[in-house]
Scaffold this active site. Structure first.
Site, PDB file in Angstrom:
ATOM      1  CG  ASP A  68     -57.847  -1.253  36.312  1.00 53.57           C
ATOM      2  OD1 ASP A  68     -57.571  -0.921  35.251  1.00 53.57           O
ATOM      3  OD2 ASP A  68     -58.492  -0.607  37.940  1.00 53.57           O
ATOM      4  CG  ASP A  70     -55.048   1.178  40.535  1.00 54.01           C
ATOM      5  OD1 ASP A  70     -54.318   0.681  39.600  1.00 54.01           O
ATOM      6  OD2 ASP A  70     -55.894   1.748  39.719  1.00 54.01           O
ATOM      7  CG  ASP A 149     -59.044  12.163  40.530  1.00 58.83           C
ATOM      8  OD1 ASP A 149     -59.492  11.327  41.071  1.00 58.83           O
ATOM      9  OD2 ASP A 149     -58.624  11.339  39.525  1.00 58.83           O
TER      10      ASP A 149
END
Ligand code: ATP
Ligand code: MG
Length: 447
Positions: A68, A70, A149
């Site tokens: 996917d 982003d 992160d």
């Protein structure tokens, strides 16, 4: 000596990125879906910056097909929404825009700033323990990168010139297969304890080594997961165990003391009985194998396996107090689920079949008369039979019942009659002896 290619610290303390030109990285537009390209080009065409970021670039750099996409941009969510008719604003913690193309959804986020400004003032809300509650503070791309992160998740692919912008030495860590948090690890885990689960998930999935400094605080900070809402942990649990690397993930989670924060009663049961851990390991190995073979898997089965030992344990206790076997199983299931839901939520669509799978464990030994045929017709029979096999394999119960059911499923009418005769002639094998107290003695059946 510091490489010229690594990000440089500027006078302001903000890193300027290492910019990797298209000729020096392997990410090509062929790896990017049509919808993702559309979103990027339209944003860019409207004068906004548009980058692909996160897992898709990480995976593309590793030669994997991203699953996917982003997008990160300097357009605000409202500006994004106005550009795409097929979009909607979503998000509780973060406001993001989903742009939908058929079954594919492109997630578009606006660059976010630091949770605190330079004077240490709280812009975002933070709990006393340092947990980020809400942070919808827009920022620039550098700030956005440093809030992410792991270094390997902070690589930005610029649609304007196909360069990759690396603010945190992510490319180096991709090369050395290292998972490293950006910033001070303990602080980053306190801000969001789910990052500990993400560390394990990525390490297991990518085969990366968790950097020593990133790894060290996890042992102590694991209990912070108890503060995370159960619904968010359920989403995480799905990603941890339903992505094809469940067994390695489980072992790593156990190693860091994280598994017990998600499934405390399963953890206790494993300390009590060796078969409990074996059962979970076999269940995960099977699930991984099915995913590798692109066969369907359901979280209901895995959750049934995770929590079976606590259910069986509680059932035995209740039987010890004099409760008959079947109600004891139902009560045990109810109690275990109620306690589990305080940690990780289980939506009904998985909770119901999970309980069916448990309940069938009580029915599988009862095979006389029409019972075997009724059990065979149950929509969860197959999953229940699979759990039965795992229980035998793990050594919870002796082997035999699984073979019987295997033969019964495969056999023709004649074989089935023969199999039923076997159990009919041997009431001791009925499992539930209370059944003998029937009002009328059963007719000699044709079975
Ligand atoms: P995958 O989609 O393969 O599971 P991913 O890295 O894309 O991996 P997502 O959950 O889709 O993971 O998140 C997209 C990106 O958002 C991440 O790569 C990371 O940069 C950022 N991100 C997600 N969750 C967090 C978090 N808890 N803390 C900081 N940054 C995060
Ligand atoms: Mg992603």
């Amino acid at each position: 000596m510091k490489s010229l290619l690594e990000p440089q610290e500027s006078a302001s303390g903000v890193l300027s990125p290492r910019v990797i030109p298209r000729s020096e990285h392997p990410v090509s537009r062929q790896q990017i879906s049509e919808p993702a390209l559309k979103v990027l080009y339209r944003l860019n065409g409207a004068g906004f910056d548009a980058y692909l970021v996160g897992g898709c670039i990480r995976d593309a750099l590793l030669g994997k097909m991203p699953k996917d996409f982003d997008v990160a941009t300097n357009a605000t969510p409202e500006q994004v929404r106005d550009l795409f008719r097929n979009s909607r604003l979503i998000g509780r913690r973060f406001r993001i825009v989903h742009v939908r193309f058929g079954r594919e959804v492109i997630e578009v986020t606006t660059f976010r700033g630091k949770p605190q400004d330079e004077h240490g003032d709280h812009i975002a809300q933070q709990s006393d323990a340092g947990l980020l509650l809400r942070d919808n503070v827009w920022g620039n791309i550098e700030e956005d990168a440093l809030r992410r992160d792991f270094t390997v998740n902070a690589l930005y692919y610029n649609i304007a010139d196909f360069t990759i912008h690396d603010f945190a030495n992510g490319a180096r860590d991709i090369d050395s297969r290292t998972l490293r948090l950006i910033g001070d690890p303990a602080t980053r885990y306190r801000e969001d304890p789910v990052r500990m689960l993400r560390a394990v998930r990525f390490a297991a999935k990518l085969g990366f080594t968790i950097d020593a400094d990133t790894e060290a605080p996890m042992y102590d900070l694991a209990p912070l997961l108890l503060q995370i809402p159960p619904a968010r942990l359920f989403d995480e649990v799905l990603k941890l165990f339903m992505s094809g690397h469940g067994l390695v993930t489980f072992r790593m989670l156990s190693h860091y003391g994280l598994f017990g924060m998600l499934f405390p009663e399963a953890e206790e049961a494993m300390a009590d009985a060796a078969w409990a851990e074996e059962l979970i390991e076999h269940a995960l190995a099977n699930t991984d194998k099915r995913i590798a073979e692109e066969r369907p898997v359901t979280p209901a089965f895995l959750l049934a396996a995770f929590l079976w030992a606590p259910v069986a344990h509680r059932q035995a206790e209740l039987e010890g107090e004099g409760m008959p076997s079947i109600p004891a199983l139902q009560t045990a299931a109810q109690q275990v689920v109620t306690r589990q839901l305080q940690h990780v939520s289980i939506p009904k669509r998985f909770g119901m079949p999970m309980r069916d799978i448990w309940e069938l464990q009580g029915r599988l030994p009862l095979r006389r008369g029409k019972k075997a045929f009724q059990t065979r017709e149950h929509p969860r029979f197959r999953a229940a039979y699979d759990l039965l096999l795992l229980r035998e394999q793990a050594g919870e119960i002796p082997r035999g019942l699984g073979d019987w059911w295997n033969a019964f499923q495969q056999g023709d009418e004649h074989d089935q009659r023969r199999l039923l005769q076997k159990v009919g002639g041997d009431p001791a094998s009925q499992g539930n002896r209370r059944r003998k107290k029937r009002r009328k003695p059963s007719k000699p059946s044709p079975e």
